[in-house]
Design a protein around this motif. Structure first.
Motif, PDB file in Angstrom:
ATOM      1  N   UNK A 120      33.171 -14.020  36.941  1.00  0.00           N
ATOM      2  CA  UNK A 120      32.798 -12.624  36.956  1.00  0.00           C
ATOM      3  C   UNK A 120      32.717 -12.049  38.377  1.00  0.00           C
ATOM      4  N   UNK A 121      32.122 -12.789  39.334  1.00  0.00           N
ATOM      5  CA  UNK A 121      32.073 -12.246  40.699  1.00  0.00           C
ATOM      6  C   UNK A 121      33.482 -12.044  41.285  1.00  0.00           C
ATOM      7  N   UNK A 122      34.419 -12.896  40.867  1.00  0.00           N
ATOM      8  CA  UNK A 122      35.796 -12.739  41.346  1.00  0.00           C
ATOM      9  C   UNK A 122      36.400 -11.426  40.831  1.00  0.00           C
ATOM     10  N   UNK A 123      36.156 -11.070  39.604  1.00  0.00           N
ATOM     11  CA  UNK A 123      36.658  -9.845  39.008  1.00  0.00           C
ATOM     12  C   UNK A 123      36.056  -8.616  39.692  1.00  0.00           C
ATOM     13  N   UNK A 124      34.756  -8.678  39.975  1.00  0.00           N
ATOM     14  CA  UNK A 124      34.089  -7.555  40.670  1.00  0.00           C
ATOM     15  C   UNK A 124      34.683  -7.392  42.062  1.00  0.00           C
ATOM     16  N   UNK A 125      34.902  -8.475  42.776  1.00  0.00           N
ATOM     17  CA  UNK A 125      35.481  -8.426  44.122  1.00  0.00           C
ATOM     18  C   UNK A 125      36.892  -7.844  44.081  1.00  0.00           C
ATOM     19  N   UNK A 126      37.672  -8.233  43.079  1.00  0.00           N
ATOM     20  CA  UNK A 126      39.040  -7.711  42.957  1.00  0.00           C
ATOM     21  C   UNK A 126      39.026  -6.205  42.700  1.00  0.00           C
ATOM     22  N   UNK A 127      38.134  -5.742  41.840  1.00  0.00           N
ATOM     23  CA  UNK A 127      38.034  -4.308  41.550  1.00  0.00           C
ATOM     24  C   UNK A 127      37.598  -3.539  42.793  1.00  0.00           C
ATOM     25  N   UNK A 128      36.673  -4.078  43.559  1.00  0.00           N
ATOM     26  CA  UNK A 128      36.212  -3.434  44.800  1.00  0.00           C
ATOM     27  C   UNK A 128      37.368  -3.359  45.805  1.00  0.00           C
ATOM     28  N   UNK A 129      38.135  -4.419  45.949  1.00  0.00           N
ATOM     29  CA  UNK A 129      39.267  -4.434  46.887  1.00  0.00           C
ATOM     30  C   UNK A 129      40.318  -3.420  46.453  1.00  0.00           C
ATOM     31  N   UNK A 130      40.637  -3.370  45.174  1.00  0.00           N
ATOM     32  CA  UNK A 130      41.620  -2.402  44.679  1.00  0.00           C
ATOM     33  C   UNK A 130      41.100  -0.986  44.907  1.00  0.00           C
ATOM     34  N   UNK A 131      39.837  -0.744  44.660  1.00  0.00           N
ATOM     35  CA  UNK A 131      39.241   0.575  44.899  1.00  0.00           C
ATOM     36  C   UNK A 131      39.329   0.976  46.359  1.00  0.00           C
ATOM     37  N   UNK A 132      39.043   0.040  47.262  1.00  0.00           N
ATOM     38  CA  UNK A 132      39.138   0.332  48.701  1.00  0.00           C
ATOM     39  C   UNK A 132      40.579   0.625  49.117  1.00  0.00           C
ATOM     40  N   UNK A 133      41.526  -0.140  48.561  1.00  0.00           N
ATOM     41  CA  UNK A 133      42.940   0.098  48.869  1.00  0.00           C
ATOM     42  C   UNK A 133      43.386   1.479  48.368  1.00  0.00           C
ATOM     43  N   UNK A 134      42.950   1.863  47.180  1.00  0.00           N
ATOM     44  CA  UNK A 134      43.300   3.188  46.649  1.00  0.00           C
ATOM     45  C   UNK A 134      42.702   4.293  47.496  1.00  0.00           C
ATOM     46  N   UNK A 135      41.469   4.114  47.959  1.00  0.00           N
ATOM     47  CA  UNK A 135      40.824   5.105  48.823  1.00  0.00           C
ATOM     48  C   UNK A 135      41.571   5.220  50.151  1.00  0.00           C
ATOM     49  N   UNK A 136      41.945   4.084  50.719  1.00  0.00           N
ATOM     50  CA  UNK A 136      42.714   4.095  51.969  1.00  0.00           C
ATOM     51  C   UNK A 136      44.057   4.790  51.774  1.00  0.00           C
ATOM     52  N   UNK A 137      44.732   4.489  50.670  1.00  0.00           N
ATOM     53  CA  UNK A 137      46.013   5.131  50.358  1.00  0.00           C
ATOM     54  C   UNK A 137      45.846   6.645  50.224  1.00  0.00           C
ATOM     55  N   UNK A 138      44.797   7.078  49.555  1.00  0.00           N
ATOM     56  CA  UNK A 138      44.534   8.506  49.389  1.00  0.00           C
ATOM     57  C   UNK A 138      44.306   9.184  50.739  1.00  0.00           C
ATOM     58  N   UNK A 139      43.518   8.542  51.612  1.00  0.00           N
ATOM     59  CA  UNK A 139      43.275   9.108  52.947  1.00  0.00           C
ATOM     60  C   UNK A 139      44.562   9.222  53.756  1.00  0.00           C
ATOM     61  N   UNK A 140      45.391   8.197  53.695  1.00  0.00           N
ATOM     62  CA  UNK A 140      46.665   8.232  54.419  1.00  0.00           C
ATOM     63  C   UNK A 140      47.590   9.317  53.864  1.00  0.00           C
ATOM     64  N   UNK A 141      47.632   9.487  52.554  1.00  0.00           N
ATOM     65  CA  UNK A 141      48.468  10.522  51.936  1.00  0.00           C
ATOM     66  C   UNK A 141      48.008  11.905  52.357  1.00  0.00           C
ATOM     67  N   UNK A 142      46.702  12.145  52.357  1.00  0.00           N
ATOM     68  CA  UNK A 142      46.167  13.438  52.803  1.00  0.00           C
ATOM     69  C   UNK A 142      46.541  13.681  54.259  1.00  0.00           C
TER      70      UNK A 142
END
Length: 178
Positions: A1-23
């Motif tokens: 379960x902690x591995x799944x939470x970490x993966x979701x957090x990493x994907x969320x951070x990557x999406x946020x970074x991608x959004x900032x770069x696109x803007x």
């Protein structure tokens, strides 16, 4: 379960970074568009319905040419020997010009460049058009407000005024019969 939470957090951070770069990229594109507009990046040529400016020049064959002698519907093209899109569009222009009612007298081609650079284009255009070779600030370029190449227009004389009838000519279709 902690591995799944970490993966979701990493994907969320990557999406946020991608959004900032696109803007950031969109903001930069808007700045560049504004800079280009301020540098005079207006239309590539004269607009449909606009009257062609006065000009007085001569063709490579020595024929005198002014807007007063252009009394019928005329195909007008501007090409540059250093322009790759011009080289690609030229064969279609030549074929379309062959099918113009009135023949060579109803086609005007302007080659923008030094005469020694323009020889190949001039040789291709001469059988189907009256050809003028001039610089980018020559009489025809100024009269038609041409800033980009290739530019293909259809003009006609209406009430003694030479006006642009079309600023986009479909060269894949045969010329309309008058």
């Amino acid at each position: 379960m902690p591995f799944l939470i970490a993966a979701v957090v990493v994907v969320g951070l990557l999406c946020t970074l991608d959004l900032l770069l696109t803007v950031g990229v969109i903001k930069r594109l808007r700045e560049h568009t504004e800079l280009l507009t301020r540098m005079g990046g207006g239309p590539a040529s004269i607009a449909v319905g606009e009257e062609v400016g006065a000009f007085d020049t001569s063709t490579v064959d020595g024929e005198s040419l002014s807007r007063e002698v252009m009394t019928a519907e005329t195909l007008v093209g501007f090409f540059s020997p250093t322009c790759q899109p011009c080289k690609e569009k030229l064969p279609k222009f030549v074929e379309f010009a062959r099918s113009m009612p009135g023949g060579r007298g109803q086609v005007l081609a302007t080659v923008i460049g030094a005469p020694e650079e323009a020889t190949a284009l001039t040789d291709m255009l001469r059988p189907v058009a009256r050809v003028v070779v001039e610089g980018p600030t020559g009489p025809l370029s100024n009269a038609f407000k041409t800033k980009a190449y290739p530019t293909v227009l259809m003009v006609s004389s209406t009430g003694g005024r030479l006006v642009v009838k079309a600023d986009h000519v479909e060269l894949d279709q045969p010329a309309p019969r008058g």
